[in-house]
Each structure stands twice: as C-alpha cells, then as structure tokens.
Design an enzyme around this catalytic site. Structure first.
Site, PDB file in Angstrom:
ATOM      1  N   LYS A 201       0.859  -1.189   0.000  1.00  0.00           N
ATOM      2  CA  LYS A 201       0.000   0.000   0.000  1.00  0.00           C
ATOM      3  C   LYS A 201       0.888   1.229   0.000  1.00  0.00           C
ATOM      4  O   LYS A 201       1.702   1.445   0.901  1.00  0.00           O
ATOM      5  CB  LYS A 201      -0.902  -0.004   1.231  1.00  0.00           C
ATOM      6  CG  LYS A 201      -1.736   1.259   1.331  1.00  0.00           C
ATOM      7  CD  LYS A 201      -2.814   1.143   2.372  1.00  0.00           C
ATOM      8  CE  LYS A 201      -3.573   2.445   2.499  1.00  0.00           C
ATOM      9  NZ  LYS A 201      -4.653   2.365   3.480  1.00  0.00           N
ATOM     10  N   LYS A 256      -2.218  -1.477  -3.906  1.00  0.00           N
ATOM     11  CA  LYS A 256      -3.063  -0.278  -3.846  1.00  0.00           C
ATOM     12  C   LYS A 256      -2.210   0.973  -3.883  1.00  0.00           C
ATOM     13  O   LYS A 256      -1.229   1.030  -3.140  1.00  0.00           O
ATOM     14  CB  LYS A 256      -3.848  -0.343  -2.538  1.00  0.00           C
ATOM     15  CG  LYS A 256      -4.729   0.833  -2.269  1.00  0.00           C
ATOM     16  CD  LYS A 256      -5.293   0.695  -0.893  1.00  0.00           C
ATOM     17  CE  LYS A 256      -6.038   1.957  -0.550  1.00  0.00           C
ATOM     18  NZ  LYS A 256      -6.423   1.996   0.808  1.00  0.00           N
TER      19      LYS A 256
END
Ligand code: PBG
Length: 335
Positions: A201, A256
C-alpha cells in the site's frame, strides 16, 4: 516466444476481423466475480447522502443499507468492502471506538451477513476513528508508533471477526500486523477468517476522495502517512512486503492504488502466485468519472481500466464502479 513467420504469412489483423473471432482469441475477460464493491456506512444518517468527489457513490445510513445490499446481490457481485463514517464526537487519539463490539461497522457487518450471501471485507486501521486521522496511535512527537498501534489493530481485527467479517483487511501498514492478527484469530477460534492484506500500500495522493468520504481528511490535515505507507518510488520493497505478509499468514495480498501500479500487481503475481487483489482507489475512480461526466472520455474507459488489472494478473478488483460494471456485464451475458 515463437514468431518465426513474417508478413504476409502472418497477418495479425486476421484474428481481429470480426467480433466473434476477436472474442475467441481474447486472452483476458472481466466477469462479475472479479468485482468487489466498497460501501460507506454513516452513523446516525437517515437514508443516503451523496459524496461530491465520488460521483454515483453514497454514504448509507443503517436504515438504507439493506436496499443497497440487495441491489449489489442482484447484480451478482460476491463481496463488499465496508468503510465506516464515524460520528466525529466518538473520535479520540486512540481510536477507541474501533474496539467497541457494537460500533457502526460491527452492526453493519451483522446486518449484511443476516440479510445476504455476500462476503464482507472489513478494513483494519484506526483512521476512521482517530482524532488525528492516522491509522495508528502517536507518540509524544507525533510519530505513528508501530508496536502500540499493533496491539490495538490486533484487537480491532478480532472485533471485526467476531461481528462476522469473512475477511479482515489490514490497511494500516504497521510492521508485524499480519502475524499478530493471525495468531489472535487462531487462538480465538477464528481459523477460517481470511486475512486480505493491503500488503503493498503506497503513500499515495489518489486516496483523497476516500478521505473526504469517511471524514478523515480534516482530521489528518497536512499530515502525511509517509512513515508507514510505502514510497511510490519502490517496487522491490513491495515484493519484500508481500513476502513477509504471506509468511506471516496472509491468505490474499493486495496492491493499492491500482492503475498507476500495474507493474507492481504483475510482479507480485508472477513472483508469488498467490491470490492477488488490486484496489482501484477513490482518486482513480474520481478521475475517470470526472472525464466521463464531461464527455471527455467514453464510459467504456471504466471497463478498459478494469480489464487492464486482469491483464496485469489481478484476481479481483475493489472498485467503486463495481455495481455499474456488473449491470453492464450482466446485460452483455443476456444479449
Ligand atoms: C484506510 C484506508 C484508506 C483507503 C482504504 N483504507 C485511506 C488511507 O490509507 O488514507 C483508501 C481507499 C481509496 O482511496 O479508495 N487506511
């Protein structure tokens, strides 16, 4: 690769001649099974409320949730990722409300599980609950303290599993969270709760509309998450993160944001060959939607963007466009 034949023996346009033939040679396809719908639930809200920076996406009060869940299920989508919008008065520097077994998200999870077959994914992170908008707790210098945050996150994950979440999804990027959560789930009789780790992330500016949606942007202010989320410059570090999370007990890993990080998705899938999800985050959706609404782009760009995730190797995509695309895909299947 075997490309010995030259033009005109080889004319790649032959396989593009008709729509049927193009379908036959398609290497990838998009189905409703590839889509997960994120959904925002808001405390004390009566009905629904639109979100300016996420066209077509709403916050739902608990009294409006069943209808939306029914719609998602009718669209044949298999899972939702649920995000709470907490009453600001309940926020504190420890994110205490996250551990309340009767909090908004736990109530919503129970409601969804009772009324549908949908799999429910619940985020593990403190940012919807903290007065400072960070995913963990701070020390006296404002640094997000890893190990103190860990114990809260582990407890939060257990609270979500108890409420009935099928998957807990740590999105906090603290070191050691997966091992801690896995141990706690195992020792508390939640052996089948899936850990969907936001393994890679990035500290991205593409999360802006999400932070508006959950109301954490004002809390976070000018603060950044650079000391725990990954630098956008790195890809080898992403592989390191993913490796650690798999070893610590993650069942599914996630990359992400999505579209600007297709290289990372591909590298993760090629290297580890484990279930790999991608998150087409709020800013990506907002960007595409804004262009579509201005007639600068055709709305097919949404499908094109989602297919690019499949090409890169993602098994599934969390996308705000899930409902809309599912409706299209279902219509195409009937045609
Ligand atoms: C919370 C969380 C964020 C997103 C998912 N979980 C925001 C953040 O890390 O600041 C972003 C999702 C999106 O932008 O759509 N930790």
């Amino acid at each position: 690769m075997n490309v010995s034949r030259k033009f005109p023996q080889s004319r790649l346009r032959r396989a593009r001649f008709t729509s049927s033939i193009r379908s036959l040679v398609a290497e990838n396809s998009l189905s409703v099974n590839d889509l997960i719908q994120p959904i925002f639930v808001k405390e004390d809200l009566d009905g629904i409320e639109s979100i300016d920076s996420l066209p077509g996406i709403n916050r739902y009060g608990l009294n409006a949730l069943d209808k939306e869940i029914e719609k998602i299920q009718n669209n044949k989508i298999k899972a939702v990722a649920i995000f709470p919008v907490i009453n600001p008065e309940k926020k504190d520097d420890q994110g205490s409300e996250s551990l309340n077994e009767d909090n908004l998200v736990c109530t919503a999870i129970k409601q969804i599980k009772k009324n549908s077959e949908l799999a429910v994914i619940a985020d593990v992170a403190l940012d919807p609950y903290t007065s400072h908008g960070h995913d963990g707790v701070l020390d006296e210098n404002g640094y997000v303290e890893n190990d103190k945050s860990l114990s809260l996150l582990i407890e939060q994950a257990l609270t979500l599993a108890k409420a009935g979440a099928d998957m807990v999804a740590p999105s906090d990027m603290m070191d050691g969270r997966i091992a801690g959560i896995r141990d706690s789930l195992e020792s508390n009789d939640f052996a089948n709760t899936i850990i969907l780790s936001y393994a890679a992330k990035y500290s991205s500016k593409f999360y802006g509309p999400f932070r508006d949606a959950v109301g954490s942007s004002t809390n976070l202010g000018a603060g950044s998450k650079d000391t725990y989320q990954m630098s956008v410059a790195n890809i080898e570090e992403a592989l390191h993160e993913v490796k650690m999370d798999i070893e610590e007990g993650a069942d599914i890993v996630m990359v992400k944001p999505g579209m600007p990080y297709l290289d990372v998705i591909k590298a993760v899938k090629d290297t580890f060959k484990v279930p790999t999800f991608a998150y087409q985050v709020s800013g990506e959706y907002a960007m595409l939607k804004a262009a579509i609404e201005n007639d600068w782009l055709a709305d097919e760009v949404l499908e094109e963007s989602l297919l690019s995730f499949k090409r890169a190797g993602a098994d599934c995509v969390l996308t705000y466009a899930a409902n809309e695309i599912a409706i299209k895909l279902n219509q195409q299947n009937l045609a």
